[in-house]
Design a protein around this motif. Structure first.
Motif, PDB file in Angstrom:
ATOM      1  N   ALA A 156       0.834  -1.208   0.000  1.00  0.00           N
ATOM      2  CA  ALA A 156       0.000   0.000   0.000  1.00  0.00           C
ATOM      3  C   ALA A 156       0.866   1.255   0.000  1.00  0.00           C
ATOM      4  CB  ALA A 156      -0.925  -0.006   1.215  1.00  0.00           C
ATOM      5  N   ALA A 157       1.970   1.236   0.745  1.00  0.00           N
ATOM      6  CA  ALA A 157       2.862   2.396   0.787  1.00  0.00           C
ATOM      7  C   ALA A 157       3.507   2.645  -0.570  1.00  0.00           C
ATOM      8  CB  ALA A 157       3.931   2.179   1.857  1.00  0.00           C
ATOM      9  N   MET A 158       3.902   1.573  -1.251  1.00  0.00           N
ATOM     10  CA  MET A 158       4.482   1.731  -2.590  1.00  0.00           C
ATOM     11  C   MET A 158       3.492   2.381  -3.544  1.00  0.00           C
ATOM     12  SD  MET A 158       6.508  -1.883  -3.169  1.00  0.00           S
ATOM     13  CE  MET A 158       7.772  -2.449  -2.030  1.00  0.00           C
ATOM     14  N   ARG A 159       2.222   2.021  -3.402  1.00  0.00           N
ATOM     15  CA  ARG A 159       1.204   2.573  -4.304  1.00  0.00           C
ATOM     16  C   ARG A 159       0.817   4.001  -3.921  1.00  0.00           C
ATOM     17  NH1 ARG A 159      -1.070  -2.881  -3.215  1.00  0.00           N
ATOM     18  NH2 ARG A 159      -0.567  -4.190  -5.013  1.00  0.00           N
ATOM     19  N   MET A 160       1.027   4.339  -2.652  1.00  0.00           N
ATOM     20  CA  MET A 160       0.610   5.652  -2.151  1.00  0.00           C
ATOM     21  C   MET A 160       1.700   6.711  -2.287  1.00  0.00           C
ATOM     22  SD  MET A 160      -0.534   6.503   1.751  1.00  0.00           S
ATOM     23  CE  MET A 160      -1.001   8.155   2.278  1.00  0.00           C
ATOM     24  N   ALA A 161       2.959   6.303  -2.182  1.00  0.00           N
ATOM     25  CA  ALA A 161       4.071   7.254  -2.125  1.00  0.00           C
ATOM     26  C   ALA A 161       4.179   8.066  -3.418  1.00  0.00           C
ATOM     27  CB  ALA A 161       5.372   6.514  -1.860  1.00  0.00           C
ATOM     28  N   ARG A 162       4.322   9.378  -3.263  1.00  0.00           N
ATOM     29  CA  ARG A 162       4.493  10.301  -4.388  1.00  0.00           C
ATOM     30  C   ARG A 162       4.789  11.683  -3.801  1.00  0.00           C
ATOM     31  NH1 ARG A 162      -0.759   9.003  -3.574  1.00  0.00           N
ATOM     32  NH2 ARG A 162      -2.391  10.624  -3.628  1.00  0.00           N
ATOM     33  N   PRO A 163       5.296  12.594  -4.590  1.00  0.00           N
ATOM     34  CA  PRO A 163       5.568  13.939  -4.083  1.00  0.00           C
ATOM     35  C   PRO A 163       4.312  14.590  -3.500  1.00  0.00           C
ATOM     36  CG  PRO A 163       6.662  13.629  -6.181  1.00  0.00           C
ATOM     37  CD  PRO A 163       5.794  12.417  -5.974  1.00  0.00           C
ATOM     38  N   ASN A 164       4.506  15.354  -2.442  1.00  0.00           N
ATOM     39  CA  ASN A 164       3.486  16.113  -1.715  1.00  0.00           C
ATOM     40  C   ASN A 164       2.736  15.293  -0.665  1.00  0.00           C
ATOM     41  OD1 ASN A 164       4.040  18.486  -3.205  1.00  0.00           O
ATOM     42  ND2 ASN A 164       2.699  17.775  -4.853  1.00  0.00           N
ATOM     43  N   VAL A 165       2.867  13.975  -0.674  1.00  0.00           N
ATOM     44  CA  VAL A 165       2.306  13.171   0.412  1.00  0.00           C
ATOM     45  C   VAL A 165       3.203  13.332   1.638  1.00  0.00           C
ATOM     46  CG1 VAL A 165       1.888  10.799   1.193  1.00  0.00           C
ATOM     47  CG2 VAL A 165       1.152  11.504  -1.080  1.00  0.00           C
ATOM     48  N   TRP A 166       2.596  13.321   2.810  1.00  0.00           N
ATOM     49  CA  TRP A 166       3.355  13.485   4.049  1.00  0.00           C
ATOM     50  C   TRP A 166       3.815  12.133   4.595  1.00  0.00           C
ATOM     51  CZ3 TRP A 166       4.483  18.293   6.095  1.00  0.00           C
ATOM     52  CH2 TRP A 166       3.819  19.382   5.495  1.00  0.00           C
TER      53      TRP A 166
END
Length: 466
Positions: free
Chosen positions: A233-243
């Motif tokens: 889930a973290a791999m799919r969620m991680a992107r610029p501007n996420v905290w």
């Protein structure tokens, strides 16, 4: 999780003056969470093996429930005590008598379990606890002899007539593990059983705990599987501007939904410079385009822990330098796997990883990278994240360890760690975290798929609330 320090624990507030009218003013905070117990026979067999190792009585105390005053406290039993009893409630103790006791005048049982009397007013707040006079206490506790904890002094006094030594858990002079629990109970024993020499039982229990039973492995796999799902889930969620904290929260949500009672340790989600801080736990920064992100996050299931780390590019694509360092760490882990087998020692695996890192790649000054690998190659895993072990023993079938090489270069804001949980087998090893991809290409592929899915759903720029 890298091999350094670690915190934890918590509280049950009590008072002899508690009455119903005042109870609402001092509601206790401890929560003894439900756990899936192993069969009573499993715990009994462990106690039998431990008794066979000694020539004097053993007394071990569980946590009192007063280890912290935090309202967020989730009670986690002292792990050696839990390993021997499966009891996850406050204020218990266990007394084990060696098989030779009859020859020294002891006519009592070979093991006694002590429980505090039930406090009905406290239970109104925290729920029912197992009491020494409960009709089903023997079946639930797995002991034939269960006594009120108030009797322990008399029993120890009787044993002291024929035994001049007593085994218990003791803190080593250079180790704060268990502080102040172990020191407090040592002081209590010295006061209430004077004249008896106290001897440590730590290594004997550690030797037992190092080799996991099939039921232990099943519970560990539950923690590992939940943690793997959280990393996906973290791999799919991680992107610029996420905290950072948003990623940590999502991973914890998945752990709890899968039945984990708590985190195995404080979640580590470190982007940019934070990726080089081994136990970074502030999780307060926003991911930036070009950051690399270290995710060292895992859950605890029925007392047993996972410990997994993956490293991601915040924008889904490693830079050339990030991939270079990542591939060195990945190669070091593969080199350790090639050397991993029963009979090898952790220090030998450390040399394998360090040698690989030192001979592959350079820092910005042209120096070898080994000086940026600043922690151990791994540790034993089980009821504790850094589980009980005897460092003098080689690895053997049934042991579970982590394999976690890492490189941390602060001046480049570049940290990489890859960590997997591994079961030693008769012929080699099994990677318990195999389902979670490790290579840079696999990670980029998962993140690219997630980016495509977000674009289709129109949520590509959603960073959530601050």
């Amino acid at each position: 999780m890298n091999t350094s320090f670690r915190p934890s624990r918590c509280v049950l507030l009590r008072t002899a003056l508690l009455v119903a009218a005042s109870a609402a003013l001092i509601a206790p905070a401890a929560h003894a969470q439900y756990r899936t117990r192993e069969p009573n026979s499993e715990y009994a067999a462990r106690r039998e093996r431990l008794r066979a190792k000694v020539d004097a009585p053993i007394v071990i105390f569980g946590y009192a429930g007063r280890e912290s005053a935090s309202e967020a406290y989730v009670f986690n039993q002292e792990t050696n005590f839990y390993y021997l009893t499966g009891h996850n409630e406050e204020g218990a103790a266990v007394l084990l008598i060696p098989s030779s006791a009859a020859a020294k005048g002891w006519a009592g049982p070979k093991e006694i379990f002590y429980l505090p009397p039930r406090n009905r007013a406290t239970e109104r707040w925290n729920g029912p606890r197992l009491g020494p006079d409960d009709a089903d206490v023997h079946e639930k506790a797995g002991f034939a002899d269960v006594r009120n904890s108030g009797r322990i002094v008399a029993d120890l006094t009787e044993l002291a007539q024929n035994y001049k030594s007593l085994y218990t858990l003791m803190a080593s002079p250079n180790d704060n593990a268990g502080y102040p629990h172990l020191q407090n109970w040592r002081g209590w024993l010295e006061k209430n059983d004077p004249g008896v020499t106290l001897e440590p039982i730590n290594l004997e229990i550690a030797a037992l705990r190092m080799v996991k039973s099939q039921t232990e492995l099943a519970l560990m796999q539950k923690a590992i599987d939940a943690s793997i799902d959280a990393h996906f889930a973290a791999m799919r969620m991680a992107r610029p501007n996420v905290w950072e904290y948003q990623i940590a929260a999502r991973m914890q949500e998945i752990h709890f939904a899968a039945g984990c009672e708590t985190e195995a340790y404080s979640p580590i989600v470190g982007a940019g410079f934070n990726s080089t801080v081994l136990h970074y736990d502030k999780v307060g920064n926003q991911l930036q385009d070009g950051d690399i992100v270290v995710l060292d996050v895992a859950g605890q299931y029925s007392g047993y822990t996972a410990d997994i780390t993956r490293t991601l590019p915040a924008n889904g694509k490693f830079t050339a330098r990030q991939r270079e360092i990542y591939d060195v760490v990945y190669g070091a882990q593969q080199a350790v796997f090639a050397a991993l087998k029963p009979g090898v020692r952790m220090r030998e695996l450390q040399r394998v990883a360090t040698d690989y890192i030192n001979t592959h790649g350079k820092d910005s000054h042209g120096d070898p990278l080994g000086k940026y690998f600043i922690h151990g190659i791994g540790h034993h895993l089980g009821l504790d994240v850094h589980d009980a072990n005897d460092g003098s023993l080689p690895l053997a079938a049934g042991m579970v360890i982590t394999v976690e090489p890492g490189i941390y270069i602060p001046e480049e804001k570049l940290g990489v760690r890859i960590e997997d949980d591994v079961l030693i087998t008769d012929s080699g090893y099994t990677i318990l975290t195999q389902r979670l991809p490790r290579s840079a290409d696999e990670i980029e592929k998962i993140m690219a798929q997630a980016k495509t899915e977000r674009a289709k759903s129109g949520s590509a720029g959603d960073s959530g609330p601050r």
